[in-house]
Design a protein around this motif. Structure first.
Motif, mmCIF file in Angstrom:
data_model
loop_
_atom_site.group_PDB
_atom_site.id
_atom_site.type_symbol
_atom_site.label_atom_id
_atom_site.label_comp_id
_atom_site.label_asym_id
_atom_site.label_seq_id
_atom_site.Cartn_x
_atom_site.Cartn_y
_atom_site.Cartn_z
ATOM 1 N N ASP A 102 0.861 -1.187 0.000
ATOM 2 C CA ASP A 102 0.000 0.000 0.000
ATOM 3 C C ASP A 102 0.898 1.238 0.000
ATOM 4 O O ASP A 102 1.459 1.611 1.026
ATOM 5 C CB ASP A 102 -0.899 -0.015 1.235
ATOM 6 N N HIS A 103 1.037 1.883 -1.147
ATOM 7 C CA HIS A 103 1.946 3.020 -1.266
ATOM 8 C C HIS A 103 1.232 4.356 -1.048
ATOM 9 O O HIS A 103 1.607 5.369 -1.640
ATOM 10 C CB HIS A 103 2.626 3.002 -2.631
ATOM 11 N N SER A 104 0.229 4.348 -0.189
ATOM 12 C CA SER A 104 -0.407 5.610 0.174
ATOM 13 C C SER A 104 0.594 6.446 0.974
ATOM 14 O O SER A 104 1.530 5.904 1.569
ATOM 15 C CB SER A 104 -1.664 5.345 1.006
ATOM 16 N N PRO A 105 0.425 7.766 0.976
ATOM 17 C CA PRO A 105 1.430 8.631 1.623
ATOM 18 C C PRO A 105 1.730 8.275 3.073
ATOM 19 O O PRO A 105 2.884 8.294 3.493
ATOM 20 C CB PRO A 105 0.818 10.025 1.496
ATOM 21 N N VAL A 106 0.707 7.947 3.867
ATOM 22 C CA VAL A 106 0.942 7.696 5.290
ATOM 23 C C VAL A 106 1.797 6.455 5.497
ATOM 24 O O VAL A 106 2.743 6.456 6.299
ATOM 25 C CB VAL A 106 -0.396 7.578 6.053
ATOM 26 N N TRP A 107 1.521 5.374 4.741
ATOM 27 C CA TRP A 107 2.303 4.153 4.911
ATOM 28 C C TRP A 107 3.684 4.284 4.301
ATOM 29 O O TRP A 107 4.658 3.715 4.817
ATOM 30 C CB TRP A 107 1.551 2.958 4.320
ATOM 31 N N THR A 108 3.786 5.026 3.210
ATOM 32 C CA THR A 108 5.102 5.263 2.619
ATOM 33 C C THR A 108 5.995 6.020 3.596
ATOM 34 O O THR A 108 7.175 5.690 3.772
ATOM 35 C CB THR A 108 4.965 6.051 1.311
ATOM 36 N N GLU A 109 5.431 7.025 4.258
ATOM 37 C CA GLU A 109 6.208 7.794 5.229
ATOM 38 C C GLU A 109 6.663 6.913 6.392
ATOM 39 O O GLU A 109 7.814 6.999 6.837
ATOM 40 C CB GLU A 109 5.366 8.954 5.749
ATOM 41 N N ARG A 110 5.778 6.055 6.884
ATOM 42 C CA ARG A 110 6.144 5.184 7.998
ATOM 43 C C ARG A 110 7.233 4.190 7.587
ATOM 44 O O ARG A 110 8.154 3.895 8.355
ATOM 45 C CB ARG A 110 4.913 4.436 8.504
ATOM 46 N N ARG A 112 9.511 4.543 5.257
ATOM 47 C CA ARG A 112 10.780 5.255 5.133
ATOM 48 C C ARG A 112 11.344 5.616 6.498
ATOM 49 O O ARG A 112 12.566 5.650 6.685
ATOM 50 C CB ARG A 112 10.591 6.503 4.265
ATOM 51 N N ASP A 139 12.888 4.580 -1.775
ATOM 52 C CA ASP A 139 12.050 5.009 -2.893
ATOM 53 C C ASP A 139 10.995 3.968 -3.237
ATOM 54 O O ASP A 139 9.834 4.299 -3.494
ATOM 55 C CB ASP A 139 12.916 5.303 -4.118
ATOM 56 N N CYS A 141 10.294 1.450 -1.135
ATOM 57 C CA CYS A 141 9.803 0.928 0.136
ATOM 58 C C CYS A 141 10.084 -0.571 0.272
ATOM 59 O O CYS A 141 9.169 -1.401 0.387
ATOM 60 C CB CYS A 141 8.308 1.223 0.294
#
Length: 373
Positions: A102-110, A112, A139, A141
């Protein structure tokens, strides 16, 4: 990170009674067991690269091979709608690859953030055992770390039976050592904005006006003292994120690591040990031992953690109700509660009931703390 999520079974729960003399500060002496059951074995299986899920696995393996060509995947260790864990080998080393689905912004941020934590541990080792970083790609994830030996202290987020005292003691010892660590300035940030989170929960109707006022008073008092300086915490100190081995506990899943009010890790552990009153009492005493400021910080953390858990499981219930409807033509099926590691049906209802009871207890403790200021 390593353990497979599992559902639990729960028989009807007995009527809850309040132990006499339990006091306002979360000392559930002789509290009754509320529900019990057996945890299923971890889910795992040989790689199946057929069908739509196989296509996801092929993409995940390709992402791993771009940063670690020698990785040889063997099994799916855990899979959810958010990420997949693959166990395999890199040369003579057993490794675990974690890939975000799930490359949504919130999960991508977590994700990283977790990669940044493992990279920081290469330069500055924390006072607890952590997996060694092998390769990472923020990049795409993708993360590869060594697989540490040991068994998880619990297989479920909310254990349905009281863990052995030795396991709780080992987990608490590791958390206490970590909480005393002072990494170099600028290495970690503060993942939780307390004032914003409290205001958000109030806007959502999860906190009453009195909750808002009480928690803001405690925050104001903490900001004026030393407790406002913060404490380094794992940020997701669940027993399922602690591996126990003869060489000592190992902490995994560092996507929430950073600076919190003191006692955040202890509040997290307290919140998931609803069927272990002795362990809860020990945690509460440990958190409040430094004095009233430490007590206040622990209670603020506990209110936020318990409310988050309630919101998580109520959202899961709503999602499960939506999932009973047939998916639109061509749409991918949503991840079930079982796939997400959350209990289902009656199990959810019983867990939510316990969480609401715990939140009511924490609310009374907060009001008592405000009254002593």
């Amino acid at each position: 990170m390593y353990t497979a999520s599992s559902s639990v079974s729960a028989p009807p729960r007995s009527t809850r009674t309040v132990a006499p003399g339990s006091g306002p500060y979360l000392d559930p002496t002789n509290a009754p067991r509320r529900w019990a059951g057996a945890v299923k074995q971890p889910l795992s299986g040989r790689l199946d690269l057929s069908g739509p899920q196989g296509a996801q696995l092929r993409m995940a393996i390709a992402s791993v091979h771009r940063i670690c060509p020698e990785f040889n995947p063997v099994q799916v260790l855990r899979r959810s709608g958010r990420s997949v864990l693959l166990v395999g080998s890199t040369g003579r080393t057993t490794a675990v690859a974690k890939c975000l689905l799930d490359h949504s912004p919130v999960w991508t941020e977590r994700f990283r953030h977790e990669i940044a934590a493992y990279r920081a541990f290469v330069r500055h080792r924390p006072p607890v055992r952590v997996p060694r970083l092998i390769a990472a790609d923020p990049d795409n994830c993708t993360l590869v770390v060594e697989r540490m030996p040991g068994r998880a202290a619990a297989l479920a987020r909310h254990p349905v039976e009281a863990p052995p005292r030795a396991d709780v003691r080992a987990a608490l010892g590791a958390i206490a050592r970590l909480n005393t660590w002072r990494p170099p300035a600028g290495m970690f940030d503060a993942p939780l904005d307390y004032a914003a989170r409290i205001a958000r929960y109030h806007e959502l109707g999860l906190f009453t006006d009195r909750d808002l006022g009480d928690l803001q008073k405690l925050l104001h008092g903490l900001a004026a003292g030393r407790q406002g300086a913060g404490q380094f915490c794992h940020g997701d100190a669940l027993l399922s994120n602690i591996l126990l081995s003869p060489a000592g506990p190992v902490l995994v899943d560092w996507e929430h690591a950073g600076w919190y009010l003191p006692g955040y890790d202890l509040a997290t552990l307290w919140s998931v040990l609803g069927d272990a009153p002795v362990a809860r009492r020990q945690i509460s005493q440990l958190a409040q031992a430094p004095g009233p400021a430490a007590r206040d910080a622990f209670l603020v953390n506990l209110m936020l953690v318990l409310t988050r858990e309630i919101r998580m499981y109520e959202t899961a219930v709503q999602r499960a109700m939506r999932d009973t409807q047939p998916p639109a033509p061509g749409a991918a099926p949503a991840a079930s509660c079982a796939q997400s590691g959350l209990p289902t049906g009656e199990e959810q209802r019983l867990l939510l009931r316990r969480l609401h009871d715990d939140c009511a207890m924490a609310r009374r403790a907060v009001r008592a703390a405000v009254g002593t200021r």
